[in-house]
Design a protein around this motif. Structure first.
Motif, PDB file in Angstrom:
ATOM      1  N   GLY A  82      -0.286   4.065 -20.688  1.00 38.23           N
ATOM      2  CA  GLY A  82      -1.416   4.982 -20.815  1.00 38.23           C
ATOM      3  C   GLY A  82      -2.633   4.507 -20.059  1.00 38.23           C
ATOM      4  O   GLY A  82      -3.745   5.009 -20.276  1.00 38.23           O
ATOM      5  N   ALA A  83      -2.443   3.529 -19.162  1.00 32.15           N
ATOM      6  CA  ALA A  83      -3.552   3.020 -18.359  1.00 32.15           C
ATOM      7  C   ALA A  83      -3.743   3.903 -17.120  1.00 32.15           C
ATOM      8  O   ALA A  83      -2.897   4.727 -16.777  1.00 32.15           O
ATOM      9  CB  ALA A  83      -3.287   1.574 -17.949  1.00 32.15           C
ATOM     10  N   VAL A  84      -4.860   3.695 -16.444  1.00 30.98           N
ATOM     11  CA  VAL A  84      -5.218   4.476 -15.264  1.00 30.98           C
ATOM     12  C   VAL A  84      -4.984   3.607 -14.029  1.00 30.98           C
ATOM     13  O   VAL A  84      -5.454   2.463 -13.969  1.00 30.98           O
ATOM     14  CB  VAL A  84      -6.696   4.925 -15.321  1.00 30.98           C
ATOM     15  CG1 VAL A  84      -7.027   5.843 -14.145  1.00 30.98           C
ATOM     16  CG2 VAL A  84      -6.995   5.618 -16.647  1.00 30.98           C
ATOM     17  N   PHE A  85      -4.267   4.141 -13.061  1.00 40.71           N
ATOM     18  CA  PHE A  85      -3.934   3.402 -11.845  1.00 40.71           C
ATOM     19  C   PHE A  85      -5.015   3.622 -10.794  1.00 40.71           C
ATOM     20  O   PHE A  85      -5.447   4.756 -10.554  1.00 40.71           O
ATOM     21  CB  PHE A  85      -2.581   3.886 -11.325  1.00 40.71           C
ATOM     22  CG  PHE A  85      -2.060   3.139 -10.121  1.00 40.71           C
ATOM     23  CD1 PHE A  85      -1.858   1.767 -10.163  1.00 40.71           C
ATOM     24  CD2 PHE A  85      -1.744   3.815  -8.951  1.00 40.71           C
ATOM     25  CE1 PHE A  85      -1.361   1.079  -9.066  1.00 40.71           C
ATOM     26  CE2 PHE A  85      -1.241   3.153  -7.850  1.00 40.71           C
ATOM     27  CZ  PHE A  85      -1.054   1.768  -7.907  1.00 40.71           C
ATOM     28  N   VAL A  86      -5.449   2.508 -10.154  1.00 36.71           N
ATOM     29  CA  VAL A  86      -6.526   2.564  -9.161  1.00 36.71           C
ATOM     30  C   VAL A  86      -6.033   1.942  -7.853  1.00 36.71           C
ATOM     31  O   VAL A  86      -6.116   0.729  -7.661  1.00 36.71           O
ATOM     32  CB  VAL A  86      -7.788   1.818  -9.650  1.00 36.71           C
ATOM     33  CG1 VAL A  86      -8.957   2.035  -8.678  1.00 36.71           C
ATOM     34  CG2 VAL A  86      -8.181   2.252 -11.053  1.00 36.71           C
ATOM     35  N   PRO A  87      -5.487   2.749  -6.931  1.00 37.31           N
ATOM     36  CA  PRO A  87      -5.074   2.197  -5.637  1.00 37.31           C
ATOM     37  C   PRO A  87      -6.289   1.970  -4.741  1.00 37.31           C
ATOM     38  O   PRO A  87      -7.110   2.870  -4.559  1.00 37.31           O
ATOM     39  CB  PRO A  87      -4.157   3.286  -5.063  1.00 37.31           C
ATOM     40  CG  PRO A  87      -4.572   4.549  -5.740  1.00 37.31           C
ATOM     41  CD  PRO A  87      -5.169   4.179  -7.067  1.00 37.31           C
ATOM     42  N   LEU A  88      -6.398   0.776  -4.198  1.00 37.80           N
ATOM     43  CA  LEU A  88      -7.539   0.410  -3.367  1.00 37.80           C
ATOM     44  C   LEU A  88      -7.136   0.395  -1.894  1.00 37.80           C
ATOM     45  O   LEU A  88      -6.000   0.068  -1.550  1.00 37.80           O
ATOM     46  CB  LEU A  88      -8.064  -0.965  -3.764  1.00 37.80           C
ATOM     47  CG  LEU A  88      -8.518  -1.100  -5.224  1.00 37.80           C
ATOM     48  CD1 LEU A  88      -8.788  -2.570  -5.558  1.00 37.80           C
ATOM     49  CD2 LEU A  88      -9.758  -0.262  -5.488  1.00 37.80           C
ATOM     50  N   ASN A  89      -8.076   0.713  -1.046  1.00 43.82           N
ATOM     51  CA  ASN A  89      -7.821   0.773   0.396  1.00 43.82           C
ATOM     52  C   ASN A  89      -7.881  -0.631   0.979  1.00 43.82           C
ATOM     53  O   ASN A  89      -8.952  -1.252   1.031  1.00 43.82           O
ATOM     54  CB  ASN A  89      -8.851   1.680   1.070  1.00 43.82           C
ATOM     55  CG  ASN A  89      -8.496   1.994   2.506  1.00 43.82           C
ATOM     56  OD1 ASN A  89      -7.777   1.240   3.166  1.00 43.82           O
ATOM     57  ND2 ASN A  89      -9.000   3.099   3.003  1.00 43.82           N
ATOM     58  N   PHE A  90      -6.741  -1.137   1.441  1.00 42.31           N
ATOM     59  CA  PHE A  90      -6.672  -2.513   1.952  1.00 42.31           C
ATOM     60  C   PHE A  90      -7.410  -2.681   3.281  1.00 42.31           C
ATOM     61  O   PHE A  90      -7.582  -3.802   3.746  1.00 42.31           O
ATOM     62  CB  PHE A  90      -5.214  -2.962   2.092  1.00 42.31           C
ATOM     63  CG  PHE A  90      -4.372  -2.072   2.969  1.00 42.31           C
ATOM     64  CD1 PHE A  90      -4.320  -2.271   4.333  1.00 42.31           C
ATOM     65  CD2 PHE A  90      -3.638  -1.038   2.409  1.00 42.31           C
ATOM     66  CE1 PHE A  90      -3.542  -1.453   5.141  1.00 42.31           C
ATOM     67  CE2 PHE A  90      -2.851  -0.218   3.212  1.00 42.31           C
ATOM     68  CZ  PHE A  90      -2.813  -0.417   4.581  1.00 42.31           C
ATOM     69  N   ARG A  91      -7.866  -1.577   3.893  1.00 42.61           N
ATOM     70  CA  ARG A  91      -8.611  -1.682   5.144  1.00 42.61           C
ATOM     71  C   ARG A  91     -10.108  -1.917   4.905  1.00 42.61           C
ATOM     72  O   ARG A  91     -10.857  -2.153   5.850  1.00 42.61           O
ATOM     73  CB  ARG A  91      -8.434  -0.415   5.978  1.00 42.61           C
ATOM     74  CG  ARG A  91      -6.997  -0.178   6.456  1.00 42.61           C
ATOM     75  CD  ARG A  91      -6.934   0.994   7.411  1.00 42.61           C
ATOM     76  NE  ARG A  91      -5.595   1.239   7.895  1.00 42.61           N
ATOM     77  CZ  ARG A  91      -4.765   2.144   7.392  1.00 42.61           C
ATOM     78  NH1 ARG A  91      -5.147   2.879   6.365  1.00 42.61           N
ATOM     79  NH2 ARG A  91      -3.562   2.314   7.902  1.00 42.61           N
TER      80      ARG A  91
END
Length: 481
Positions: free
Chosen positions: A78-87
């Motif tokens: 039930g957590a929120v996923f935060v994809p970060l921009n590796f650039r």
């Protein structure tokens, strides 16, 4: 199963097709059964680190199976996923980690930023294997937040667009209405998964149907051709510049692309010349329009109309509606639309009209068939001698020139006309561009006030992480002459 969100997808798929290939990366494959087990073990490991319902779990790195595993594991809890921009720079990444309040960061070994609960992919396999395989059953609602996706931030601080599980589910449904996705699909995922288009327009629909996704860590034209031939890729998503590069590759001319059924394109306007390069080869090239905040599909041009209406972004998706404001701004409504921005009620309120339609900031027109044509960004339009000029129209005309690989046009101040066009043009490899000839070419295709006054030949164009040309950076460049 009380998890109504994406976290339950690996188990649901594994029940139906346990031995089918789910993901392949660098010639190593995972079945749905294996992915289900790994996702469960990873969720247990995250739980040991204190991750609970509503917490945020961030990911930093190029495309890799661990991206999908971390996302599904976070959603199991039930957590929120935060994809970060590796650039991005470390300072930009740190801002997003702080703004989202990420409890855990999973990251590639090549992308290290300070975090008190950081998990490197260097030791990831051992760490994951030590997790319990006991199944979780955390209640997760369909309207709970699933993702926080930070916008490109071309002006000011980036905003974290929240997408719910429902937003992503309805987007998947809309995409599957528009594309005849089959259970034997092989999707090439070469665009970055950290952007919603690659994730929600390719990986998730393929996953739902029990298809096979082949991941690549970066866009590489030669590798793309190799993987299409090796795995019999049936469909892929890309942005305009990716397709322009692929069509210009010498390998493309002799490649065996007989397995390809559909090419999806989005993210920016596509020059007609690029579209026809694929259609002339007998391939189905479908465009769509959307934003991060729309999860992302808002309109879609189906295969049946892909030739007749080439250049159009299609009608609204099945469960979505579109209207144009008096200014021509595109406004959207539907179950795929973001509920708002993370911890930013002011930006959330500004993004919606009083009657609840989402303001896109894009200008469009709708033709007699109800198909959307995206004219330009509202903020990119400039006024020259009292006439509105839309850079996308000018760029399309310039891109028709046989010596031009890609182009970006911005408005710049002019004492006489108020503003005039400034074109940054990248020639095709090995070509010396004749600017005077290009100007003469345009005069027969555009009104005089639309033809740029300034032309600059460049070797590359600055881009955001999602592949869009970074026009604010171009506007800041001093004039050469």
């Amino acid at each position: 199963m009380r998890n109504a969100g994406l976290g339950g997808w690996p188990h649901r798929r594994a029940r139906m097709a346990p031995k089918r290939k789910a993901l392949t990366f660098q010639d190593v494959s995972l079945t749905y059964e294996e992915l289900d087990d790994r996702t469960t073990r990873l969720a247990r490991r995250l739980e040991e680190l204190g991750v609970r319902h509503g917490d945020r779990v961030a990911y930093l790195g190029p495309n890799h199976p661990s991206f999908a595993e971390t996302m599904f594991a976070a959603h199991l809890l039930g957590a929120v996923f935060v994809p970060l921009n590796f650039r991005l720079t470390p300072a930009e990444i740190n801002y997003q980690l702080a703004d989202s309040g990420a409890r855990v960061l999973v990251h590639a070994a090549s992308h290290v930023v300070p975090h008190e609960r950081a998990i490197s992919l260097d030791g990831y396999e051992e760490w994951l294997a030590g997790g319990s395989a006991d199944r979780l059953d955390v209640p997760v609602g369909i309207d709970d937040p699933a993702l926080i996706l930070y916008t490109s931030g071309t002006t000011g601080r980036p905003k974290g667009a929240v997408l719910s599980h429902a937003n992503l589910l309805w987007n998947t449904f809309n995409l599957m209405v528009g594309v005849d996705i089959a259970s034997d699909e092989v999707a090439l995922v070469a665009a970055p998964l950290l952007h919603v288009a690659a994730l929600a327009q390719t990986l998730l629909p393929t996953f739902v149907k029990g298809g096979h996704s082949v991941l690549t860590p970066r866009w590489d034209v030669d590798e793309c051709v190799t993987l299409i031939e090796r795995y019999g890729v049936t469909w892929l998503f890309g942005v305009s510049t990716m397709y322009a590069d692929l069509a210009a590759s010498p390998r493309w001319l002799d490649a065996d692309v007989s397995s390809l059924r559909v090419l999806l394109c989005g993210g920016a306007s596509v020059p007609d010349a690029v579209i026809h390069a694929y259609q002339d080869a007998g391939l189905v090239f479908c465009q769509g329009y959307g934003l991060t905040e729309t999860a992302p599909g808002a309109t879609f041009l189906e295969a049946a109309d892909s030739v007749r209406k080439a250049g159009s972004a299609g009608p609204p998706v099945f469960l979505g509606d579109l209207r144009l404001a008096d200014t021509g701004e595109i406004e959207l409504q539907g179950p795929n639309i973001t509920p708002g921005y993370w911890n930013d009620p002011v930006a959330t309120a500004a993004a919606f009209t009083p009657d609840g339609w989402f303001r896109t900031g894009d200008i469009g027109r709708v033709d007699a068939d109800g198909h959307l044509h995206v004219v330009d960004r509202l903020k990119d339009m400039y006024i020259s001698g009292g006439e509105n000029v839309y850079p996308a129209e000018v760029e399309n005309a310039i891109a028709d020139h046989p010596d031009v690989a890609e182009v970006a046009v911005v408005g710049v101040p002019d004492e006489r006309w108020g503003e005039v066009g400034r074109a940054f043009v990248r020639p095709r490899d090995g070509v010396e561009l004749d600017v005077a000839g290009l100007r003469a070419f345009l005069v027969t295709r555009l009104a005089k006030y639309k033809v740029p006054v300034h032309f600059e030949v460049v070797s590359s164009l600055p881009r955001t992480g999602s592949g869009k040309v970074l026009k604010p950076a171009l506007r800041r460049l001093p004039l050469v002459s």
